[in-house]
Scaffold this motif. Structure first.
Motif, PDB file in Angstrom:
ATOM      1  N   ARG A 178       0.844  -1.191   0.000  1.00  0.00           N
ATOM      2  CA  ARG A 178       0.000   0.000   0.000  1.00  0.00           C
ATOM      3  C   ARG A 178       0.878   1.239   0.000  1.00  0.00           C
ATOM      4  N   ASP A 179       0.321   2.305  -0.516  1.00  0.00           N
ATOM      5  CA  ASP A 179       1.043   3.583  -0.544  1.00  0.00           C
ATOM      6  C   ASP A 179       0.060   4.678  -0.133  1.00  0.00           C
ATOM      7  N   PRO A 180      -0.192   4.811   1.183  1.00  0.00           N
ATOM      8  CA  PRO A 180      -1.178   5.794   1.644  1.00  0.00           C
ATOM      9  C   PRO A 180      -0.801   7.234   1.307  1.00  0.00           C
ATOM     10  N   VAL A 181       0.492   7.514   1.205  1.00  0.00           N
ATOM     11  CA  VAL A 181       0.923   8.893   0.882  1.00  0.00           C
ATOM     12  C   VAL A 181       0.506   9.238  -0.547  1.00  0.00           C
ATOM     13  N   ALA A 182       0.833   8.349  -1.505  1.00  0.00           N
ATOM     14  CA  ALA A 182       0.438   8.586  -2.892  1.00  0.00           C
ATOM     15  C   ALA A 182      -1.081   8.570  -3.029  1.00  0.00           C
ATOM     16  N   ALA A 183      -1.748   7.689  -2.273  1.00  0.00           N
ATOM     17  CA  ALA A 183      -3.204   7.618  -2.326  1.00  0.00           C
ATOM     18  C   ALA A 183      -3.832   8.936  -1.875  1.00  0.00           C
ATOM     19  N   GLU A 184      -3.282   9.540  -0.830  1.00  0.00           N
ATOM     20  CA  GLU A 184      -3.809  10.814  -0.338  1.00  0.00           C
ATOM     21  C   GLU A 184      -3.611  11.917  -1.374  1.00  0.00           C
TER      22      GLU A 184
ATOM     23  N   SER B 269      -6.476   6.122  -6.328  1.00  0.00           N
ATOM     24  CA  SER B 269      -6.253   6.260  -4.884  1.00  0.00           C
ATOM     25  C   SER B 269      -6.770   5.039  -4.130  1.00  0.00           C
ATOM     26  N   LEU B 270      -7.942   4.548  -4.538  1.00  0.00           N
ATOM     27  CA  LEU B 270      -8.536   3.383  -3.879  1.00  0.00           C
ATOM     28  C   LEU B 270      -7.655   2.148  -4.056  1.00  0.00           C
ATOM     29  N   ALA B 271      -7.036   2.012  -5.230  1.00  0.00           N
ATOM     30  CA  ALA B 271      -6.171   0.857  -5.486  1.00  0.00           C
ATOM     31  C   ALA B 271      -4.942   0.871  -4.591  1.00  0.00           C
ATOM     32  N   LEU B 272      -4.437   2.071  -4.264  1.00  0.00           N
ATOM     33  CA  LEU B 272      -3.242   2.180  -3.433  1.00  0.00           C
ATOM     34  C   LEU B 272      -3.544   2.101  -1.941  1.00  0.00           C
ATOM     35  N   ASN B 273      -4.751   2.527  -1.555  1.00  0.00           N
ATOM     36  CA  ASN B 273      -5.110   2.494  -0.135  1.00  0.00           C
ATOM     37  C   ASN B 273      -6.633   2.536  -0.004  1.00  0.00           C
ATOM     38  N   PRO B 274      -7.297   1.364   0.020  1.00  0.00           N
ATOM     39  CA  PRO B 274      -8.760   1.331   0.088  1.00  0.00           C
ATOM     40  C   PRO B 274      -9.281   2.042   1.335  1.00  0.00           C
ATOM     41  N   SER B 275     -10.278   2.915   1.142  1.00  0.00           N
ATOM     42  CA  SER B 275     -10.882   3.624   2.275  1.00  0.00           C
ATOM     43  C   SER B 275     -12.331   3.942   1.946  1.00  0.00           C
ATOM     44  N   ALA B 276     -13.126   4.093   2.996  1.00  0.00           N
ATOM     45  CA  ALA B 276     -14.554   4.361   2.816  1.00  0.00           C
ATOM     46  C   ALA B 276     -14.787   5.699   2.134  1.00  0.00           C
ATOM     47  N   SER B 277     -14.026   6.742   2.526  1.00  0.00           N
ATOM     48  CA  SER B 277     -14.247   8.076   1.959  1.00  0.00           C
ATOM     49  C   SER B 277     -13.969   8.085   0.460  1.00  0.00           C
ATOM     50  N   THR B 278     -12.911   7.385   0.017  1.00  0.00           N
ATOM     51  CA  THR B 278     -12.598   7.322  -1.411  1.00  0.00           C
ATOM     52  C   THR B 278     -13.686   6.566  -2.158  1.00  0.00           C
ATOM     53  N   GLN B 279     -14.179   5.459  -1.576  1.00  0.00           N
ATOM     54  CA  GLN B 279     -15.228   4.674  -2.223  1.00  0.00           C
ATOM     55  C   GLN B 279     -16.519   5.483  -2.347  1.00  0.00           C
ATOM     56  N   ILE B 280     -16.821   6.313  -1.353  1.00  0.00           N
ATOM     57  CA  ILE B 280     -18.016   7.160  -1.414  1.00  0.00           C
ATOM     58  C   ILE B 280     -17.904   8.164  -2.550  1.00  0.00           C
TER      59      ILE B 280
ATOM     60  N   LYS C 138      -6.678  14.045  -3.206  1.00  0.00           N
ATOM     61  CA  LYS C 138      -6.789  15.513  -3.214  1.00  0.00           C
ATOM     62  C   LYS C 138      -6.838  16.055  -4.644  1.00  0.00           C
ATOM     63  N   ALA C 139      -6.041  15.446  -5.536  1.00  0.00           N
ATOM     64  CA  ALA C 139      -6.060  15.884  -6.931  1.00  0.00           C
ATOM     65  C   ALA C 139      -7.430  15.611  -7.550  1.00  0.00           C
ATOM     66  N   GLY C 140      -7.982  14.421  -7.264  1.00  0.00           N
ATOM     67  CA  GLY C 140      -9.311  14.103  -7.778  1.00  0.00           C
ATOM     68  C   GLY C 140     -10.380  15.007  -7.216  1.00  0.00           C
ATOM     69  N   ARG C 141     -10.283  15.329  -5.931  1.00  0.00           N
ATOM     70  CA  ARG C 141     -11.259  16.203  -5.297  1.00  0.00           C
ATOM     71  C   ARG C 141     -11.241  17.601  -5.927  1.00  0.00           C
ATOM     72  N   ALA C 142     -10.027  18.101  -6.217  1.00  0.00           N
ATOM     73  CA  ALA C 142      -9.904  19.426  -6.822  1.00  0.00           C
ATOM     74  C   ALA C 142     -10.516  19.446  -8.225  1.00  0.00           C
ATOM     75  N   LEU C 143     -10.276  18.398  -9.008  1.00  0.00           N
ATOM     76  CA  LEU C 143     -10.827  18.331 -10.362  1.00  0.00           C
ATOM     77  C   LEU C 143     -12.345  18.194 -10.345  1.00  0.00           C
ATOM     78  N   VAL C 144     -12.860  17.352  -9.472  1.00  0.00           N
ATOM     79  CA  VAL C 144     -14.311  17.157  -9.391  1.00  0.00           C
ATOM     80  C   VAL C 144     -15.003  18.437  -8.933  1.00  0.00           C
ATOM     81  N   ASP C 145     -14.390  19.151  -7.993  1.00  0.00           N
ATOM     82  CA  ASP C 145     -14.980  20.416  -7.527  1.00  0.00           C
ATOM     83  C   ASP C 145     -15.082  21.447  -8.648  1.00  0.00           C
ATOM     84  N   LYS C 146     -14.210  21.303  -9.652  1.00  0.00           N
ATOM     85  CA  LYS C 146     -14.255  22.203 -10.802  1.00  0.00           C
ATOM     86  C   LYS C 146     -15.224  21.689 -11.874  1.00  0.00           C
TER      87      LYS C 146
END
Length: 362
Positions: A60-66, A91-102, A70-78
């Motif tokens: 896993r690579d939680p740093v790269a996943a984070e 991001s989910l592939a590198l570090n599965p999390s509920a917030s990313t899946q949502i 953030k990059a995806g969140r910025a693009l989606v917000d635009k």
């Protein structure tokens, strides 16, 4: 500060039964039995080999996943879902999390893939079990449940019915095979066009296309007709079958049950390793005991670890027993002219373990 003591998972050796069949006059029969045994053993090796691979835990690579999140969140917000949503998936592939899946579920919802989004919200609830912090876990659970509740009335459902289903029938929905148990049930699908195809040996295949709107439940009925010139006569019995040399059905059922049990044991091992990983991430040894992060429910993961390991060992052993019985039946039926023995391996599961019972006469 919460204290607990966890026992690490040690190496586990699983004994594999080796069946030795007495010498017979038919070398071909022994060769056939050896091939059958090799096939079943290969299936078990795949299952347990996969478990060994998981035992090393995927990188896993939680740093790269984070950073990707953030990059995806910025693009989606635009408003750029086309570029932002794939960032969430990476991001989910590198570090599965509920917030990313949502966030992925919301992307699918905006794409109009309502059934897919509904499934993603449910998967987020599963991933949320690993979320650290009771308050955050409850917050994400509420978001996922609201998403599911909002989609429930909007998701279309498709019911597929095949009248007089013949033996060997296969039903495909959008190219994916459906099990027989799924027929007649309202299954969630995304809005839009879908293709259903049913086929069976000796019958004309039937294909039907349908387009479903949001909230719509539709039933598609298919009827397979015999192909012109199809013969219903039973093929002539071979000499080997007349002597009773065909493998008995119970042996194949026992072998399939053994492989299924081995696969189930792998699933429990993976969940066991997940619990161990969570314990290691949130707890560490300190002078005088073990320190766990505040808010982390170590007792639940520790109990899950112990339960899953017991089920892994029990189901794995039961699977090997069932496959051994299957090999015995197949080899014996190849060498003897007498009717096949009425025996079968029946798997069982209890809260404290699992196994298999063998009944019948040999």
């Amino acid at each position: 500060m919460a204290e607990t003591t966890t026992s690490p998972l040690g190496k586990c050796l699983v004994a594999v039964p080796i069946l030795r069949h007495p010498e017979t006059r038919r070398g071909a029969s022994r060769a056939r039995g050896a091939r059958v045994f090799a096939g079943l053993a290969s299936a078990a090796a795949v299952a347990f080999g996969g478990a060994a691979a998981h035992a090393q835990e995927p990188a896993r690579d939680p740093v790269a996943a984070e950073a990707l999140f953030k990059a995806g969140r910025a693009l989606v917000d635009k408003g750029d879902d086309a570029a932002g949503c794939p960032k969430f998936e990476a991001s989910l592939a590198l570090n599965p999390s509920a917030s990313t899946q949502i966030n992925i579920a919301r992307c699918r919802e905006r794409e109009g893939k309502l059934a897919t989004a509904w499934h993603d919200y449910h998967r987020a609830l599963v991933l949320n079990r690993e979320t650290v912090g009771e308050q955050r876990r409850r917050s994400l659970e509420e978001v996922a449940n609201k998403g599911i509740a909002a989609l429930e009335p909007r998701v279309p459902k498709l019911v597929i019915v095949v009248k007089g289903a013949p033996a060997g029938m296969e039903v495909l929905r959008d190219g994916t095979a459906l099990p027989a148990a799924a027929l007649g049930e309202p299954l969630p699908v995304d809005p839009g066009p879908h293709e259903i195809r049913a086929s069976a040996p000796g019958h004309e295949a039937e294909t039907r296309s349908i387009t479903l709107a949001e909230g719509e439940t539709t039933t598609v009925e298919l009827t397979l007709r015999e192909a012109a010139g199809a013969s219903t006569a039973k093929p002539p019995t071979t000499a080997n079958e007349a002597r009773g040399g065909g493998a008995p059905t119970w042996a194949w059922i026992s072998g399939a049950a053994g492989i299924a049990l081995a696969g189930a044991s792998v699933g429990f091992l993976i969940d066991d390793l997940s619990a161990i990983s969570a314990l290691r991430e949130n707890c560490r040894d300190v002078s005088g005991g073990t320190y766990c992060e505040p808010g982390y429910d170590f007792a639940a993961d520790n109990a899950r670890k112990n339960r899953d390991f017991g089920l892994f060992a029990g189901l794995g052993a039961a699977g090997l027993v069932a496959m051994g019985v299957a090999v015995y039946g197949i080899v014996r039926s190849s060498d003897e002219a007498a009717p096949a023995p009425a025996a079968v391996a029946v798997p069982w599961i209890a809260p404290s373990g699992a196994g298999a019972s063998i009944s019948g006469s040999f």
